[in-house]
Design a protein around this motif. Structure first.
Motif, PDB file in Angstrom:
ATOM      1  N   TYR A   1       0.812  -1.214   0.000  1.00  0.00           N
ATOM      2  CA  TYR A   1       0.000   0.000   0.000  1.00  0.00           C
ATOM      3  C   TYR A   1       0.854   1.277   0.000  1.00  0.00           C
ATOM      4  O   TYR A   1       0.468   2.279  -0.611  1.00  0.00           O
ATOM      5  CB  TYR A   1      -0.970   0.000   1.181  1.00  0.00           C
TER       6      TYR A   1
ATOM      7  N   ALA B   1      -6.219   2.922  -2.759  1.00  0.00           N
ATOM      8  CA  ALA B   1      -4.766   2.811  -2.633  1.00  0.00           C
ATOM      9  C   ALA B   1      -4.032   3.147  -3.923  1.00  0.00           C
ATOM     10  O   ALA B   1      -2.914   3.668  -3.898  1.00  0.00           O
ATOM     11  CB  ALA B   1      -4.385   1.406  -2.178  1.00  0.00           C
TER      12      ALA B   1
ATOM     13  N   GLY C   1       1.362   3.007  -3.311  1.00  0.00           N
ATOM     14  CA  GLY C   1       0.119   3.282  -4.020  1.00  0.00           C
ATOM     15  C   GLY C   1       0.201   4.372  -5.061  1.00  0.00           C
ATOM     16  O   GLY C   1      -0.477   4.314  -6.097  1.00  0.00           O
TER      17      GLY C   1
END
Length: 501
Positions: free
Chosen positions: A210, A234, A213
């Motif tokens: 994440y 994300a 992202g």
């Protein structure tokens, strides 16, 4: 015991004078090709299990090994080739569909190799990229219909929710599950450092990734694996996968043995169960349905992210792309039939779809004729092998390219085309912990960065030779291309002249 009619494809040749019985080959081979024979006091090999991954050859300290094509041959027959005969033997023994990995190895035309690049000489001089500015940055998304400038002549138009790339290259969709955690991390690290993007594929996004992202494209495929609000938020962009070049018209399949704890949590499916994507999205049966999903995803992310629609290159691709461009998508990704895959039915991989070069030229022409080319960006993939392929793709009309197999090769892949077995000896297409750790993400990302950096330099050199100083000036500039060894129809579809004209 029934007769096994299928002969081994490769033969392991061991130089016993060089071999010191160190057993490195035995420890390194996930296919159990090598073992030590106490009876004979030496290493022996089972060539039937060899997939020619070259791991043992590369790591043998005394260079005692080599792998050759099995010299045993069948009677010559132009119609019933050895490959065709062996396919019959396999299916007669198993009753199953033949599966294959990576792109098709069949000898179809590679149009990149039949297209030459023009160069400037005197009237239009070339540009020295070492001493003069060259612009390789691109923006993907809907473009303003009109050029607007301020009182100083500067452009004021902007591309809303655009993807900005330092170079017109992105890492294509490869799901966590089909490739390893370490392979995914290599791609994420490299994308972040290069200022480009990598694609999650249809396997969701591992929680550890994440933080990357801003350089991630999250994919929504027919199986909806791992798709939820946080996942959509994300990524920097969302890609709806309608089709894949290696297997147009069918869904995906990740075998249950690859669904361990981490893959299970990421994909949100039970551990050990096959992850089967349907052939169609069961809520999309028209362009209107596709439009509904596009705006549902935009609504879910507050209209802050561009939406990509990925389609396979098929015979009516121009008409399909025209519909997608009107559906509300910001970017179309087109995947050619030479594109790679973790697993696909062999017959579909080798017989369905069309080359990306023809598909790209056809789509770009259609969108220009309809006056909607600025409404959509085009990203193409499907065996983009080097910087020259990229330059040719952009001149044919692409805004950027997707690269997948080339990225895996940079990580150490040896194109043994056995990804579907899950025993990748290089730690790439596997979920076996002992194999995964063979790929160091830091080293892998450095190799990816080196590759894209080298390609960027070559792109600048080729553009300079053409007298062009920006990707934008190269895009769709087919006057800079010439064909060689092509039919008039092929030249017409590509929209280029023959060499010498």
């Amino acid at each position: 015991m029934p007769i096994n009619y299928d002969d081994n494809i490769y033969e392991v040749v061991r130089n016993q004078e060089r071999c010191v019985n160190c057993r490195v080959c035995e420890r390194q081979c996930a296919n159990l090709v090598h073992k030590y024979s106490a009876e004979y006091g030496c290493m022996v090999s089972d060539s039937m299990s060899c997939v020619d991954c070259q791991r043992c050859v590369t790591l043998c300290p005394t260079r005692a090994l080599k792998i050759i094509k099995n010299p045993n041959s069948y009677r010559d027959n132009a119609n019933w080739t050895e490959a065709a005969i062996k396919s019959v033997y396999k299916q007669a023994a198993s009753g199953g569909v033949l599966l294959s990995s990576m792109g098709t190895p069949e000898n179809y035309p590679v149009y990149w190799d039949k297209i030459l690049i023009n160069a400037s000489q005197v009237t239009n001089p070339s540009i020295d990229p070492l001493r003069e500015p060259m612009e390789t940055r691109v923006a993907l998304g809907k473009r303003p219909q009109e050029t607007v400038r301020d009182e100083n002549g500067r452009l004021t138009g902007t591309i809303k929710n655009a993807l900005f790339l330092s170079v017109p290259i992105m890492f294509s969709a490869m799901s966590y599950g089909s490739i390893s955690y370490n392979a995914h991390k290599s791609l994420a690290l490299a994308a972040q450092k290069l200022g480009i993007f990598y694609n999650t594929g249809e396997g969701g996004l591992h929680k550890d990734f994440y933080p990357y992202g801003k350089n991630t494209i999250v994919q929504v495929a027919s199986g909806r694996f791992g798709v939820f609000k946080d996942y959509l938020d994300a990524g920097a962009a969302i890609e709806i996968k309608m089709g894949q070049g290696a297997k147009p018209g069918i869904g995906g399949h990740l075998p249950g043995e690859k669904i361990g704890d981490e893959v299970s949590m990421t994909r949100m499916i039970p551990k050990g169960t096959d992850a089967i994507s349907p052939a169609p999205h069961h809520d999309i049966y028209s362009i209107e349905d596709l439009r509904q999903l596009i705006f549902s995803l935009k609504e879910a992310t507050d209209y802050t992210k561009p939406v990509i629609v990925k389609i396979a290159a098929v015979h009516n691709i121009a008409a399909i792309a025209s519909g997608v461009a009107r559906s509300g998508a910001d970017i179309i990704a087109i995947d050619g039939f030479r594109g790679g895959t973790g697993a696909a039915p062999t017959r579909i991989r080798d017989n369905v779809g069309i080359p990306i070069e023809l598909a790209l030229a056809s789509v770009d022409t259609r969108l220009r004729e309809e006056g909607i080319r600025n409404d959509i960006s085009l990203v193409v993939g499907g065996s983009v092998r080097n910087s020259a392929d990229i330059v040719k793709a952009i001149a044919l009309g692409a805004d950027a390219v997707y690269v997948a197999t080339g990225a895996l090769l940079a990580l150490g892949c040896h194109l043994c085309r056995s990804c579907h077995l899950g025993k990748c000896n290089w730690g790439i297409a596997t979920q076996v912990p002992e194999l995964v750790k063979r790929l160091n993400p830091e080293t892998g990302s450095e190799r990816l960065i080196n590759l894209i950096t080298a390609w960027k330099h070559e792109i600048e050199e080729m553009m300079g030779g053409m007298g062009i100083n920006s990707i934008e000036a190269l895009k769709g500039n087919r006057l800079m291309l010439r064909g060689i060894g092509l039919t008039n129809k092929e030249l017409e579809i590509l929209g280029i002249q023959h060499a010498g004209e």
